[in-house]
Scaffold this active site. Sequence first.
Site, mmCIF file in Angstrom:
data_model
loop_
_atom_site.group_PDB
_atom_site.id
_atom_site.type_symbol
_atom_site.label_atom_id
_atom_site.label_comp_id
_atom_site.label_asym_id
_atom_site.label_seq_id
_atom_site.Cartn_x
_atom_site.Cartn_y
_atom_site.Cartn_z
ATOM 1 N N HIS A 1 34.876 41.547 47.675
ATOM 2 C CA HIS A 1 34.880 42.753 47.210
ATOM 3 C C HIS A 1 33.365 42.728 46.607
ATOM 4 O O HIS A 1 32.791 43.287 45.847
ATOM 5 C CB HIS A 1 35.457 42.799 45.774
ATOM 6 C CG HIS A 1 35.491 41.849 44.992
ATOM 7 N ND1 HIS A 1 35.684 39.917 44.679
ATOM 8 C CD2 HIS A 1 34.838 41.307 43.638
ATOM 9 C CE1 HIS A 1 34.739 39.483 43.789
ATOM 10 N NE2 HIS A 1 34.383 40.294 42.976
HETATM 11 C C1 UD1 Z 1 33.132 43.247 38.873
HETATM 12 C C2 UD1 Z 1 31.794 42.197 39.029
HETATM 13 C C3 UD1 Z 1 31.694 40.916 39.505
HETATM 14 C C4 UD1 Z 1 33.790 40.335 39.763
HETATM 15 C C5 UD1 Z 1 34.405 41.313 40.044
HETATM 16 C C6 UD1 Z 1 36.332 41.017 40.126
HETATM 17 C C7 UD1 Z 1 30.011 43.272 38.245
HETATM 18 C C8 UD1 Z 1 28.582 43.810 38.588
HETATM 19 N N1 UD1 Z 1 30.183 42.733 39.152
HETATM 20 O O1 UD1 Z 1 32.823 43.784 40.235
HETATM 21 O O2 UD1 Z 1 31.475 39.861 38.910
HETATM 22 O O3 UD1 Z 1 33.545 38.957 40.242
HETATM 23 O O4 UD1 Z 1 34.021 42.728 39.020
HETATM 24 O O5 UD1 Z 1 36.759 41.481 39.805
HETATM 25 O O6 UD1 Z 1 30.254 43.562 37.097
HETATM 26 N N2 UD1 Z 1 37.128 50.110 40.157
HETATM 27 C C9 UD1 Z 1 39.071 50.538 40.367
HETATM 28 N N3 UD1 Z 1 39.308 49.874 39.409
HETATM 29 C C10 UD1 Z 1 38.902 49.101 38.912
HETATM 30 C C11 UD1 Z 1 38.092 48.896 38.325
HETATM 31 C C12 UD1 Z 1 37.518 49.219 40.265
HETATM 32 O O7 UD1 Z 1 39.476 51.584 41.347
HETATM 33 O O8 UD1 Z 1 40.532 49.003 37.933
HETATM 34 C C13 UD1 Z 1 36.674 50.605 41.579
HETATM 35 C C14 UD1 Z 1 35.506 51.305 41.411
HETATM 36 O O9 UD1 Z 1 36.124 52.340 42.357
HETATM 37 C C15 UD1 Z 1 34.367 51.109 40.759
HETATM 38 C C16 UD1 Z 1 34.030 49.721 41.820
HETATM 39 O O10 UD1 Z 1 35.838 49.088 41.971
HETATM 40 O O11 UD1 Z 1 33.367 51.850 41.443
HETATM 41 C C17 UD1 Z 1 33.258 48.304 41.808
HETATM 42 O O12 UD1 Z 1 34.182 47.641 39.733
HETATM 43 P P1 UD1 Z 1 33.092 47.372 39.552
HETATM 44 O O13 UD1 Z 1 33.582 47.228 37.859
HETATM 45 O O14 UD1 Z 1 31.843 48.055 38.818
HETATM 46 O O15 UD1 Z 1 32.876 45.980 40.287
HETATM 47 P P2 UD1 Z 1 33.374 44.825 40.204
HETATM 48 O O16 UD1 Z 1 33.078 45.064 42.066
HETATM 49 O O17 UD1 Z 1 35.232 45.079 40.454
#
Ligand code: UD1
Length: 355
Positions: free
Chosen positions: A203
């Site tokens: 991820h």
């Molecule tokens: C975040 C953390 C990372 C951690 C990870 C655990 C930051 C910068 N990164 O990354 O350190 O290892 O969480 O999972 O804070 N999305 C969904 N549903 C959700 C959450 C996310 O669809 O419930 C999708 C969205 O498209 C979003 C993307 O995932 O844009 C990324 O989510 P985001 O919370 O920005 O960062 P992670 O990659 O999850």
Amino acid sequence: MKVLSIVGARPQFIKCALVSRRLREVGQEILLHTGQHYDERMSAVFFEELGIPEPEYNLGVGSGSHGKQTGEMLVGIEKALLKEQPDVVLVYGDTNSTLAAALAAAKLNIPVAHVEAGLRSFNRAMPEEINRVATDRISDVLCCPSERAVAHLKAEGIVEGVHNTGDVMYDALLANVEIAERKSTALSELALTPCGYYLATVHRPRNTDNPERLTAILSAFEALDAEVIFPVHPRTRKKIAELSVRLTNTKMVEPVSYLDMLMLLKHARKLLTDSGGMQKEAYFLEVPCVTMREETEWIETVEEGWNRLVGADRARIIEAASEGFVPKTRGNAYGDGRAHQKVVEVVFDFVERLR
Ligand code: UD1
């Protein structure tokens, strides 16, 4: 003692569970969920399984660019802090929720305690590295998972308020691995036999947002000598859909719960991952790990021979996955399973001394 704890992303739910329970035994805790992770499978399921109290605040911030996400959190957290006036704000790990929480508190002169302080990848291109460095700089209590983390802080001139508490994720695993054995049906649902499959997670933006790297990783999975079980983060699912790949040896499944993940990991032949927390969970369960990154914050796992860093290089992934590396022993670099009690103790002592 009134503590306001702030969480927002999947690994933070795991980290906070035992700490929250202990905090509520000795003082008052208010829990704030930023809403960074919001899907049922990325959030609610962890609260249920780990018995985490319903958050008093949920900001519902959701996804967005780093600036938008972090900025919205800052505004919402500040409001809650002004209302609650806690003695201390407790933050976990290295996500945007961590940084927003630490910054909001520090600006209001509310002390910050950071659980998982002192970790460094020394790669400033990672958003998490910026979050860690900035959070540690403005924290008053720094709870480190290892001696190495203490040393990193010392090298940056941070020595006051630093404690080696051990790693709360180790505590969580010890408390839940037997429950997982009893309750999880993940193995039978996926028709898996112990050691008959590889487990994979991907991820990190560096891997997901670069089509060449993502393609190389998937192509390596396809070349392995056993099926690859791949619980897919929503970010990664979107990116894979943009590639035109056909996967036969790789079984993509929805993100799994904590207990299911423990079971899948415990019985996997090896873990292939770019996650931080899972490298350690593999080490705790003595499952060899192939880390698809160039560097790691959990360097002890590499030094002890349980973890190989291979980047997103197809040949190196295949080679490390296929090779039978299993060290004879595992050290205890990350504490004795009582980190959550030590965290609460040092936070409590800190607040007492302020009075
Ligand atoms: C975040 C953390 C990372 C951690 C990870 C655990 C930051 C910068 N990164 O990354 O350190 O290892 O969480 O999972 O804070 N999305 C969904 N549903 C959700 C959450 C996310 O669809 O419930 C999708 C969205 O498209 C979003 C993307 O995932 O844009 C990324 O989510 P985001 O919370 O920005 O960062 P992670 O990659 O999850």
